[in-house]
Design an enzyme around this catalytic site. Sequence first.
Site, PDB file in Angstrom:
ATOM      1  N   HIS A   1       5.278   8.409 -28.076  1.00 26.89           N
ATOM      2  CA  HIS A   1       4.228   9.199 -27.443  1.00 26.89           C
ATOM      3  C   HIS A   1       4.265  10.660 -27.915  1.00 26.89           C
ATOM      4  CE1 HIS A   1       1.478  10.686 -24.411  1.00 26.89           C
ATOM      5  NE2 HIS A   1       2.407  11.450 -23.878  1.00 26.89           N
TER       6      HIS A   1
ATOM      7  N   GLU B   1      -5.885  16.547 -10.656  1.00 26.94           N
ATOM      8  CA  GLU B   1      -6.519  16.853 -11.935  1.00 26.94           C
ATOM      9  C   GLU B   1      -8.004  17.115 -11.808  1.00 26.94           C
ATOM     10  OE1 GLU B   1      -4.753  14.797 -15.196  1.00 26.94           O
ATOM     11  OE2 GLU B   1      -6.501  15.095 -16.466  1.00 26.94           O
TER      12      GLU B   1
ATOM     13  N   LYS C   1       1.918  11.060 -11.608  1.00 29.29           N
ATOM     14  CA  LYS C   1       1.020  10.125 -12.306  1.00 29.29           C
ATOM     15  C   LYS C   1       1.773   8.829 -12.567  1.00 29.29           C
ATOM     16  CE  LYS C   1      -2.368  12.964 -14.690  1.00 29.29           C
ATOM     17  NZ  LYS C   1      -3.018  13.225 -15.989  1.00 29.29           N
TER      18      LYS C   1
ATOM     19  N   HIS D   1      -3.309  15.406 -26.310  1.00 29.20           N
ATOM     20  CA  HIS D   1      -3.240  14.010 -25.869  1.00 29.20           C
ATOM     21  C   HIS D   1      -4.501  13.220 -26.186  1.00 29.20           C
ATOM     22  CE1 HIS D   1       0.354  15.418 -23.927  1.00 29.20           C
ATOM     23  NE2 HIS D   1       0.591  14.265 -23.339  1.00 29.20           N
TER      24      HIS D   1
ATOM     25  N   ARG E   1      -4.916  20.880 -14.142  1.00 32.68           N
ATOM     26  CA  ARG E   1      -3.907  19.913 -14.561  1.00 32.68           C
ATOM     27  C   ARG E   1      -4.242  19.260 -15.891  1.00 32.68           C
ATOM     28  NH1 ARG E   1      -0.583  15.436 -11.013  1.00 32.68           N
ATOM     29  NH2 ARG E   1       0.549  14.598 -12.789  1.00 32.68           N
TER      30      ARG E   1
ATOM     31  N   HIS F   1      -3.605  10.017 -27.864  1.00 33.19           N
ATOM     32  CA  HIS F   1      -3.873   8.676 -27.329  1.00 33.19           C
ATOM     33  C   HIS F   1      -4.657   7.842 -28.327  1.00 33.19           C
ATOM     34  CE1 HIS F   1      -3.372   9.934 -22.807  1.00 33.19           C
ATOM     35  NE2 HIS F   1      -2.222   9.699 -23.409  1.00 33.19           N
TER      36      HIS F   1
ATOM     37  N   ARG G   1       0.814  -1.231   0.000  1.00 32.96           N
ATOM     38  CA  ARG G   1       0.000   0.000   0.000  1.00 32.96           C
ATOM     39  C   ARG G   1       0.842   1.273   0.000  1.00 32.96           C
ATOM     40  NH1 ARG G   1      -2.768  -2.902   4.084  1.00 32.96           N
ATOM     41  NH2 ARG G   1      -4.441  -4.176   3.217  1.00 32.96           N
TER      42      ARG G   1
ATOM     43  N   LYS H   1       5.501  22.466 -15.227  1.00 29.61           N
ATOM     44  CA  LYS H   1       4.703  21.332 -14.783  1.00 29.61           C
ATOM     45  C   LYS H   1       4.505  21.357 -13.272  1.00 29.61           C
ATOM     46  CE  LYS H   1       3.492  16.617 -15.224  1.00 29.61           C
ATOM     47  NZ  LYS H   1       3.553  15.377 -16.015  1.00 29.61           N
TER      48      LYS H   1
ATOM     49  N   GLU I   1       6.561  17.595 -25.834  1.00 32.32           N
ATOM     50  CA  GLU I   1       5.980  18.017 -24.547  1.00 32.32           C
ATOM     51  C   GLU I   1       6.545  19.376 -24.119  1.00 32.32           C
ATOM     52  OE1 GLU I   1       3.521  16.456 -23.090  1.00 32.32           O
ATOM     53  OE2 GLU I   1       3.621  14.357 -23.721  1.00 32.32           O
TER      54      GLU I   1
ATOM     55  N   ASN J   1      -2.682  18.015 -20.901  1.00 36.99           N
ATOM     56  CA  ASN J   1      -3.022  17.005 -21.900  1.00 36.99           C
ATOM     57  C   ASN J   1      -3.331  17.591 -23.270  1.00 36.99           C
ATOM     58  OD1 ASN J   1      -2.959  14.254 -20.771  1.00 36.99           O
ATOM     59  ND2 ASN J   1      -4.291  15.160 -19.219  1.00 36.99           N
TER      60      ASN J   1
END
Lengths: 375, 375
Positions: free
Chosen positions: A276, A248, A154, A259, A252, A263, A132, A238, A196, A256
């Site tokens: 990417h 987010e 992330k 993206h 935030r 994606h 955990r 960032k 990016e 993206n």
Amino acid sequence: MTTFETAFSPTIVNVELGTRRYPIYIAPKLLDHPHLLRKHVKGKQVLVVTNTRVEPLYLDRVVAGLTENGSNDVRVETVVLPDGEEYKTLEVLMQVYDKAIATRQDRRCTFVALGGGVIGDMCGYAAASYLRGVNFIQIPTTLMAQVDSSVGGKTGVNHPLGKNMIGAFYQPQAVLIDTDTLSTLPDKELYSGIAEVIKYGLIRDAPFFEWLEENMEKLMARDPEALTYAIKRSCEDKADVVAADEKEAGLRATLNLGHTFGHAIESGLGYGGWFHGEAVAAGMVMAADLSHRLGWIDQALLERTVNLIERAKLPIRPPPEMTVEKFKSGMAVDKKVADGKLRMILLKGGLGHCVFTGDFDKAKLDETLRAFCKH
Amino acid sequence: MTTFETAFSPTIVNVELGTRRYPIYIAPKLLDHPHLLRKHVKGKQVLVVTNTRVEPLYLDRVVAGLTENGSNDVRVETVVLPDGEEYKTLEVLMQVYDKAIATRQDRRCTFVALGGGVIGDMCGYAAASYLRGVNFIQIPTTLMAQVDSSVGGKTGVNHPLGKNMIGAFYQPQAVLIDTDTLSTLPDKELYSGIAEVIKYGLIRDAPFFEWLEENMEKLMARDPEALTYAIKRSCEDKADVVAADEKEAGLRATLNLGHTFGHAIESGLGYGGWFHGEAVAAGMVMAADLSHRLGWIDQALLERTVNLIERAKLPIRPPPEMTVEKFKSGMAVDKKVADGKLRMILLKGGLGHCVFTGDFDKAKLDETLRAFCKH
């Protein structure tokens, strides 16, 4: 040695997250100063997670750095994963858990991610979920990881039906960026990271965008000063966004930009098709195109965007395999969809400004898709 | 209907976690008042996770409750997992992710765990990790889940080499306990839950322990008032501990009285051998025995502990298969091990007091192990 280490002063960008505040160290030859790494190790057990490509380049130095100088009571284990986005799965993640349990890593252990974005995301998610949650340090070795994926917490793995569908927000103790690791990076991966970097300029940092317009050739030639500045500025951008909106809730999401289209391209091509950043680059051009069709940016900003991306040798349109239908089904599973409504990051209000919204004319989105796809 | 629902007033225990504060509702016939459940659903998509045993008993009522009264805009999907601790794995968890993605659950969806501890832990971990975290509601249907596993946000799955090795701290929006669901619970599972109830008395609540000494027969006979009181008091005890130490920096570990021995028994027997509470019961006797050998509790408290556990028809020693060696290897992977040092929860300072420590005479631990194992 001590004197020398004291004299070594890397650039530091702090990610301000209250009690979970952490530093990003940026410098050439940073791996030659492992006291920084050791400083952030808690406990006596370390598990370094890397891949087959990075292992021969940097693993020995990192392990030696962790154990030298009387740190012999730290026990270092390593696990080497296969290299590539197609291995960013729960099955491969099991290798990390297996190794951690077999070597009896306990709650005070530290996981160290040594590699690019895939390794950072996987090792981070392993650290978030093992017992955990255990300590975690990032040593990103690609530009993409240094300017984006290693910063902000992330973590996660892909599902066969979508990227990063399984994961956690989990912050590291520290991020260590040795800009010299970029010397071994293939050109296309460097360009991918620059996508990016350009993104930060577009969404929130007009002066940085202008700096990039002036210095793109230096950056492409791996000029050390230009690289260091671009990495620092990207990390600052960032870190600011993450500090304001870690989970987010809104702001935030602007990270993206490009993206949602990107994606869809990545899942449409299958993993390993494009880098990417290449998919994001084409996606940013499409987002700029849509923003322009909506009347939210002028023709000049659209052209500046396309030009800068093109100068970074990045694609300015999706690959020919991508159809309108593939885009639509890929975009429907985007994480930013809420209550069935697609939300996107679009440029609005001049260079360095954008919005995150589901409130735009979907007919214009169809126009953009048709303009960029043959069918 | 509205008047009737207003008149319905379940017992409420609040778990005080600041912005993540949430209520535990406790009442008979609670599932007949689904407005409570609907109140905590965010967004328009719900995924109910249950198992093959609970499905025929309660799933239809929960689904109907989610959609009745003009809540038709809420779309409810269900996933039914196989029943049993041996299915608490990453592989089976994939069925939840698969269903979530196939039905396009987005960030505003809610996962509902309907079942015992295994379902709660798995659904909770799925909620923690799907899209890096979605809303989550617990409807525990076993005593074990109602008094322990559904409260406090520990979620996760097992690894072949250890229980709950992969997981997250993730709090639900609400916990809904319908005490009538216990009417369908097999005796042995009821007893298993009572083990954790006794635990609260031992570690922090002497009056509750004394109440249990007086009311154990009522509890065993499923007297509704006795059950409701025991559940409420257990939830209060656990909520207090979790509010003080959510991430188990120290105090929360005391909830693991008997669990270090117990987990070793469970992994030694293989999943499905003993119920969790049975293993914990034997483990608590062993912990009390060790505490007594250390001179930390007197003979009388040891005997009261053993007697109460025996009256709950729970085992007071490990199964004959357990050897000293099996205990030692099982305990070495315990999550409470830190920097290679085994830490345990032991009774000290009279009824209702305990310590979490690695600082005790390991020779006494060996004595305890030898006293309870044939070889």
